[in-house]
Enzyme design. Structure first.
Site, mmCIF file in Angstrom:
data_model
loop_
_atom_site.group_PDB
_atom_site.id
_atom_site.type_symbol
_atom_site.label_atom_id
_atom_site.label_comp_id
_atom_site.label_asym_id
_atom_site.label_seq_id
_atom_site.Cartn_x
_atom_site.Cartn_y
_atom_site.Cartn_z
ATOM 1 N N LYS A 9 0.812 -1.217 0.000
ATOM 2 C CA LYS A 9 0.000 0.000 0.000
ATOM 3 C C LYS A 9 0.855 1.281 0.000
ATOM 4 O O LYS A 9 2.063 1.230 0.285
ATOM 5 C CB LYS A 9 -0.934 -0.032 1.222
ATOM 6 C CG LYS A 9 -1.970 -1.168 1.160
ATOM 7 C CD LYS A 9 -2.990 -1.073 2.302
ATOM 8 C CE LYS A 9 -4.045 -2.162 2.195
ATOM 9 N NZ LYS A 9 -5.094 -2.043 3.245
ATOM 10 N N TYR A 49 -12.266 -1.687 -4.226
ATOM 11 C CA TYR A 49 -12.800 -1.876 -2.876
ATOM 12 C C TYR A 49 -14.325 -1.750 -2.832
ATOM 13 O O TYR A 49 -14.903 -1.457 -1.778
ATOM 14 C CB TYR A 49 -12.164 -0.877 -1.908
ATOM 15 C CG TYR A 49 -10.803 -1.323 -1.366
ATOM 16 C CD1 TYR A 49 -10.699 -2.437 -0.520
ATOM 17 C CD2 TYR A 49 -9.636 -0.649 -1.681
ATOM 18 C CE1 TYR A 49 -9.477 -2.847 -0.015
ATOM 19 C CE2 TYR A 49 -8.396 -1.054 -1.180
ATOM 20 C CZ TYR A 49 -8.334 -2.156 -0.346
ATOM 21 O OH TYR A 49 -7.123 -2.563 0.162
ATOM 22 N N ASN A 112 -2.159 0.367 6.671
ATOM 23 C CA ASN A 112 -1.657 -0.893 7.199
ATOM 24 C C ASN A 112 -0.814 -1.697 6.212
ATOM 25 O O ASN A 112 -0.733 -2.916 6.298
ATOM 26 C CB ASN A 112 -2.808 -1.726 7.801
ATOM 27 C CG ASN A 112 -3.847 -2.106 6.765
ATOM 28 O OD1 ASN A 112 -3.730 -1.730 5.607
ATOM 29 N ND2 ASN A 112 -4.853 -2.859 7.178
ATOM 30 N N HIS A 115 -2.305 -5.356 1.462
ATOM 31 C CA HIS A 115 -3.604 -6.001 1.224
ATOM 32 C C HIS A 115 -3.356 -7.439 0.797
ATOM 33 O O HIS A 115 -2.408 -7.715 0.081
ATOM 34 C CB HIS A 115 -4.376 -5.286 0.109
ATOM 35 C CG HIS A 115 -5.472 -6.130 -0.482
ATOM 36 N ND1 HIS A 115 -6.712 -6.217 0.093
ATOM 37 C CD2 HIS A 115 -5.493 -6.963 -1.552
ATOM 38 C CE1 HIS A 115 -7.467 -7.061 -0.619
ATOM 39 N NE2 HIS A 115 -6.742 -7.518 -1.627
ATOM 40 N N GLU A 126 -9.502 -10.503 -8.178
ATOM 41 C CA GLU A 126 -8.560 -9.396 -7.982
ATOM 42 C C GLU A 126 -7.374 -9.519 -8.936
ATOM 43 O O GLU A 126 -6.904 -8.526 -9.488
ATOM 44 C CB GLU A 126 -8.100 -9.363 -6.517
ATOM 45 C CG GLU A 126 -9.256 -8.988 -5.578
ATOM 46 C CD GLU A 126 -8.884 -8.965 -4.100
ATOM 47 O OE1 GLU A 126 -9.685 -8.451 -3.311
ATOM 48 O OE2 GLU A 126 -7.793 -9.460 -3.722
HETATM 49 P P1 GTP Z 1 -7.222 -5.989 3.143
HETATM 50 O O1 GTP Z 1 -6.252 -7.071 2.883
HETATM 51 O O2 GTP Z 1 -6.676 -4.616 2.811
HETATM 52 O O3 GTP Z 1 -8.567 -6.248 2.506
HETATM 53 O O4 GTP Z 1 -7.392 -5.962 4.732
HETATM 54 P P2 GTP Z 1 -8.259 -6.896 5.659
HETATM 55 O O5 GTP Z 1 -8.890 -7.983 4.868
HETATM 56 O O6 GTP Z 1 -7.387 -7.258 6.805
HETATM 57 O O7 GTP Z 1 -9.368 -5.886 6.170
HETATM 58 P P3 GTP Z 1 -10.824 -5.544 5.570
HETATM 59 O O8 GTP Z 1 -11.028 -6.256 4.274
HETATM 60 O O9 GTP Z 1 -11.804 -5.725 6.646
HETATM 61 O O10 GTP Z 1 -10.689 -3.979 5.315
HETATM 62 C C1 GTP Z 1 -10.064 -3.516 4.125
HETATM 63 C C2 GTP Z 1 -9.149 -2.353 4.460
HETATM 64 O O11 GTP Z 1 -9.941 -1.270 4.903
HETATM 65 C C3 GTP Z 1 -8.174 -2.596 5.616
HETATM 66 O O12 GTP Z 1 -6.989 -3.212 5.224
HETATM 67 C C4 GTP Z 1 -7.909 -1.200 6.093
HETATM 68 O O13 GTP Z 1 -6.906 -0.583 5.308
HETATM 69 C C5 GTP Z 1 -9.221 -0.497 5.845
HETATM 70 N N1 GTP Z 1 -9.982 -0.435 7.091
HETATM 71 C C6 GTP Z 1 -10.643 -1.427 7.743
HETATM 72 N N2 GTP Z 1 -11.220 -0.987 8.869
HETATM 73 C C7 GTP Z 1 -10.919 0.332 8.921
HETATM 74 C C8 GTP Z 1 -11.220 1.374 9.844
HETATM 75 O O14 GTP Z 1 -11.886 1.182 10.853
HETATM 76 N N3 GTP Z 1 -10.719 2.627 9.542
HETATM 77 C C9 GTP Z 1 -9.986 2.882 8.409
HETATM 78 N N4 GTP Z 1 -9.533 4.114 8.155
HETATM 79 N N5 GTP Z 1 -9.673 1.922 7.530
HETATM 80 C C10 GTP Z 1 -10.131 0.677 7.780
HETATM 81 MG MG MG Z 2 -10.041 -7.669 3.105
#
Ligand code: GTP
Ligand code: MG
Length: 138
Positions: A9, A49, A112, A115, A126
């Site tokens: 990222k 997304y 973070n 992804h 994807e």
């Molecule tokens: P990905 O691999 O990026 O999909 O991460 P994940 O599967 O661990 O998390 P998820 O799919 O639930 O959320 C996708 C992305 O949204 C996360 O990686 C974060 O970057 C972002 N995200 C999730 N929760 C929050 C939140 O509460 N606040 C913010 N700012 N970003 C969030």
């Molecule tokens: Mg995810």
């Protein structure tokens, strides 16, 4: 062998961490079989997304993902999806296990660093969004 899709990222590319993250992926047994550095438009980040479009953080997420270069990757290994999720660590770096990419490099739950696809079907979708078959060199 299974394939999964990964993105380094913008918070990580900005801090010059592409190589450090790739080293962790490779040490976990994941082979990088395709990789390109690109800068998503906001519209492209919104498409990618789309599953999160009703979440409160959708605007923040898509603006962040289009804020700088990303490195899109296809990773191959036995159980690649799970293996990658393990080395990534929990979404929130505060909850991530020691030694994981997010524990070591992530700045916050939003910024973070990486992804990873959440399942084999999502991975196939994807991968097809970012790469043509000719670009996958297993
Ligand atoms: P990905 O691999 O990026 O999909 O991460 P994940 O599967 O661990 O998390 P998820 O799919 O639930 O959320 C996708 C992305 O949204 C996360 O990686 C974060 O970057 C972002 N995200 C999730 N929760 C929050 C939140 O509460 N606040 C913010 N700012 N970003 C969030
Ligand atoms: Mg995810």
């Amino acid at each position: 062998l299974q394939r999964t899709f990964s993105i380094i990222k913008p918070d990580a590319t900005r801090r010059n961490l592409t190589g450090a993250i790739n080293a962790k992926l490779e040490a976990a047994g994941l082979r990088i079989i395709a990789q390109k550095r690109i800068h998503l438009t906001l519209a492209q980040a919104q498409t990618f997304y789309g599953v999160h479009k009703d979440r409160p953080f959708f605007g923040e997420l898509t603006e962040f993902m289009s804020s700088g270069p990303i490195v899109a990757q296809v990773l191959e290994a036995e159980d690649a999806v799970l293996k990658n999720r393990e080395v990534m660590g929990a979404t929130n770096p505060a909850d991530a296990a020691p030694g994981t990419i997010r524990k070591e490099f992530a700045l916050s739950i939003g910024e973070n660093s990486i992804h990873g696809s959440d399942g084999p079907e999502t991975a196939a979708q994807e991968i097809a969004y970012f790469f043509s078959g000719l670009e996958l060199v297993g």
